[in-house]
Design a protein around this motif. Structure first.
Motif, PDB file in Angstrom:
ATOM      1  N   GLU A 162       9.251  -0.869  63.887  1.00  0.00           N
ATOM      2  CA  GLU A 162       8.950  -2.238  64.298  1.00  0.00           C
ATOM      3  C   GLU A 162       8.182  -2.910  63.188  1.00  0.00           C
ATOM      4  O   GLU A 162       7.156  -2.408  62.730  1.00  0.00           O
ATOM      5  N   ASN A 163       8.683  -4.050  62.744  1.00  0.00           N
ATOM      6  CA  ASN A 163       8.022  -4.843  61.698  1.00  0.00           C
ATOM      7  C   ASN A 163       7.686  -4.010  60.479  1.00  0.00           C
ATOM      8  O   ASN A 163       6.629  -4.136  59.889  1.00  0.00           O
ATOM      9  N   GLY A 164       8.559  -3.102  60.133  1.00  0.00           N
ATOM     10  CA  GLY A 164       8.376  -2.295  58.935  1.00  0.00           C
ATOM     11  C   GLY A 164       7.429  -1.131  59.106  1.00  0.00           C
ATOM     12  O   GLY A 164       7.162  -0.407  58.144  1.00  0.00           O
ATOM     13  N   VAL A 165       6.881  -0.919  60.289  1.00  0.00           N
ATOM     14  CA  VAL A 165       5.962   0.191  60.536  1.00  0.00           C
ATOM     15  C   VAL A 165       6.760   1.325  61.127  1.00  0.00           C
ATOM     16  O   VAL A 165       7.444   1.187  62.128  1.00  0.00           O
ATOM     17  N   ARG A 166       6.697   2.490  60.482  1.00  0.00           N
ATOM     18  CA  ARG A 166       7.416   3.669  60.964  1.00  0.00           C
ATOM     19  C   ARG A 166       6.411   4.646  61.564  1.00  0.00           C
ATOM     20  O   ARG A 166       5.327   4.801  61.050  1.00  0.00           O
ATOM     21  N   PRO A 167       6.815   5.308  62.638  1.00  0.00           N
ATOM     22  CA  PRO A 167       5.892   6.270  63.255  1.00  0.00           C
ATOM     23  C   PRO A 167       5.704   7.513  62.421  1.00  0.00           C
ATOM     24  O   PRO A 167       6.400   7.868  61.573  1.00  0.00           O
ATOM     25  N   GLU A 207      17.558   6.500  74.673  1.00  0.00           N
ATOM     26  CA  GLU A 207      18.548   7.563  74.560  1.00  0.00           C
ATOM     27  C   GLU A 207      19.332   7.406  73.269  1.00  0.00           C
ATOM     28  O   GLU A 207      19.783   6.327  72.938  1.00  0.00           O
ATOM     29  N   GLY A 208      19.470   8.477  72.552  1.00  0.00           N
ATOM     30  CA  GLY A 208      20.273   8.477  71.329  1.00  0.00           C
ATOM     31  C   GLY A 208      19.555   7.980  70.093  1.00  0.00           C
ATOM     32  O   GLY A 208      20.124   7.981  69.010  1.00  0.00           O
ATOM     33  N   GLN A 209      18.329   7.535  70.220  1.00  0.00           N
ATOM     34  CA  GLN A 209      17.595   7.060  69.043  1.00  0.00           C
ATOM     35  C   GLN A 209      17.183   8.234  68.175  1.00  0.00           C
ATOM     36  O   GLN A 209      16.674   9.228  68.667  1.00  0.00           O
ATOM     37  N   THR A 210      17.404   8.102  66.884  1.00  0.00           N
ATOM     38  CA  THR A 210      16.931   9.122  65.961  1.00  0.00           C
ATOM     39  C   THR A 210      15.737   8.626  65.159  1.00  0.00           C
ATOM     40  O   THR A 210      14.975   9.418  64.615  1.00  0.00           O
ATOM     41  N   ALA A 211      15.565   7.297  65.100  1.00  0.00           N
ATOM     42  CA  ALA A 211      14.419   6.714  64.398  1.00  0.00           C
ATOM     43  C   ALA A 211      14.099   5.372  65.042  1.00  0.00           C
ATOM     44  O   ALA A 211      14.958   4.742  65.648  1.00  0.00           O
ATOM     45  N   HIS A 212      12.876   4.956  64.892  1.00  0.00           N
ATOM     46  CA  HIS A 212      12.457   3.670  65.463  1.00  0.00           C
ATOM     47  C   HIS A 212      11.455   3.036  64.513  1.00  0.00           C
ATOM     48  O   HIS A 212      10.572   3.701  63.995  1.00  0.00           O
TER      49      HIS A 212
END
Length: 81
Positions: free
Chosen positions: A76-81, A69-74
Protein backbone atom coordinates in the motif's frame (compact mmCIF):
# COMPACT_ATOMS: atom_id res chain seq x y z
CA UNK A 1 -22.88 -22.04 24.77
CA UNK A 2 -25.88 -21.81 22.47
CA UNK A 3 -25.75 -21.08 18.75
CA UNK A 4 -27.42 -17.71 19.39
CA UNK A 5 -24.68 -16.77 21.85
CA UNK A 6 -21.99 -17.84 19.38
CA UNK A 7 -23.67 -15.83 16.65
CA UNK A 8 -23.86 -12.76 18.89
CA UNK A 9 -20.21 -13.04 19.90
CA UNK A 10 -19.09 -13.53 16.30
CA UNK A 11 -21.15 -10.51 15.23
CA UNK A 12 -19.46 -8.41 17.92
CA UNK A 13 -15.97 -9.66 17.09
CA UNK A 14 -16.19 -9.13 13.33
CA UNK A 15 -18.70 -6.33 12.85
CA UNK A 16 -20.52 -8.40 10.21
CA UNK A 17 -24.28 -7.85 10.22
CA UNK A 18 -25.44 -10.62 7.86
CA UNK A 19 -26.38 -13.52 10.11
CA UNK A 20 -26.44 -16.00 7.22
CA UNK A 21 -22.76 -15.30 6.51
CA UNK A 22 -21.92 -15.56 10.22
CA UNK A 23 -23.78 -18.85 10.57
CA UNK A 24 -21.97 -20.22 7.51
CA UNK A 25 -18.56 -19.44 9.00
CA UNK A 26 -19.61 -20.90 12.36
CA UNK A 27 -20.69 -24.05 10.58
CA UNK A 28 -17.38 -24.34 8.69
CA UNK A 29 -15.42 -23.74 11.90
CA UNK A 30 -17.54 -26.29 13.76
CA UNK A 31 -16.83 -28.96 11.17
CA UNK A 32 -13.10 -28.22 11.41
CA UNK A 33 -13.21 -28.61 15.20
CA UNK A 34 -15.15 -31.88 14.98
CA UNK A 35 -12.81 -33.33 12.33
CA UNK A 36 -9.81 -32.56 14.55
CA UNK A 37 -11.35 -33.63 17.88
CA UNK A 38 -13.15 -36.73 16.59
CA UNK A 39 -11.36 -37.85 13.41
CA UNK A 40 -12.89 -41.34 13.33
CA UNK A 41 -16.32 -40.67 14.86
CA UNK A 42 -18.84 -39.24 12.40
CA UNK A 43 -21.69 -39.62 14.88
CA UNK A 44 -20.67 -36.47 16.80
CA UNK A 45 -22.44 -33.56 15.09
CA UNK A 46 -22.54 -30.89 17.83
CA UNK A 47 -19.47 -28.96 18.92
CA UNK A 48 -18.94 -29.63 22.66
CA UNK A 49 -19.03 -26.57 24.94
CA UNK A 50 -15.34 -26.88 25.76
CA UNK A 51 -14.55 -26.20 22.07
CA UNK A 52 -16.98 -23.28 21.64
CA UNK A 53 -14.31 -20.58 21.89
CA UNK A 54 -12.04 -22.51 19.54
CA UNK A 55 -14.89 -22.62 17.04
CA UNK A 56 -15.33 -18.85 17.38
CA UNK A 57 -11.61 -18.18 16.96
CA UNK A 58 -11.51 -20.27 13.79
CA UNK A 59 -14.60 -18.53 12.40
CA UNK A 60 -13.08 -15.09 13.06
CA UNK A 61 -9.79 -16.17 11.48
CA UNK A 62 -11.57 -17.41 8.36
CA UNK A 63 -13.67 -14.25 8.09
CA UNK A 64 -10.62 -12.02 8.42
CA UNK A 65 -8.95 -13.86 5.54
CA UNK A 66 -11.80 -13.01 3.15
CA UNK A 67 -10.59 -11.01 0.19
CA UNK A 68 -6.96 -12.05 0.60
CA UNK A 69 -7.29 -15.47 -1.03
CA UNK A 70 -4.55 -16.10 -3.54
CA UNK A 71 -2.46 -13.07 -2.61
CA UNK A 72 1.26 -13.67 -2.65
CA UNK A 73 2.26 -10.07 -1.87
CA UNK A 74 0.56 -6.91 -0.70
CA UNK A 75 1.68 -3.31 -0.81
CA UNK A 76 0.00 0.00 0.00
CA UNK A 77 1.41 3.36 -1.07
CA UNK A 78 4.79 1.80 -1.70
CA UNK A 79 5.07 0.30 1.79
CA UNK A 80 5.78 -3.43 1.80
CA UNK A 81 5.27 -5.61 4.85
Amino acid sequence: MTDAEKLSMLKTMTGEKDEEVLFTYLSIAGSKVLRRAYPYDDTVTEVPDRYAYTQLEIAVYLMNKRGAEGQTAHSENGVRP
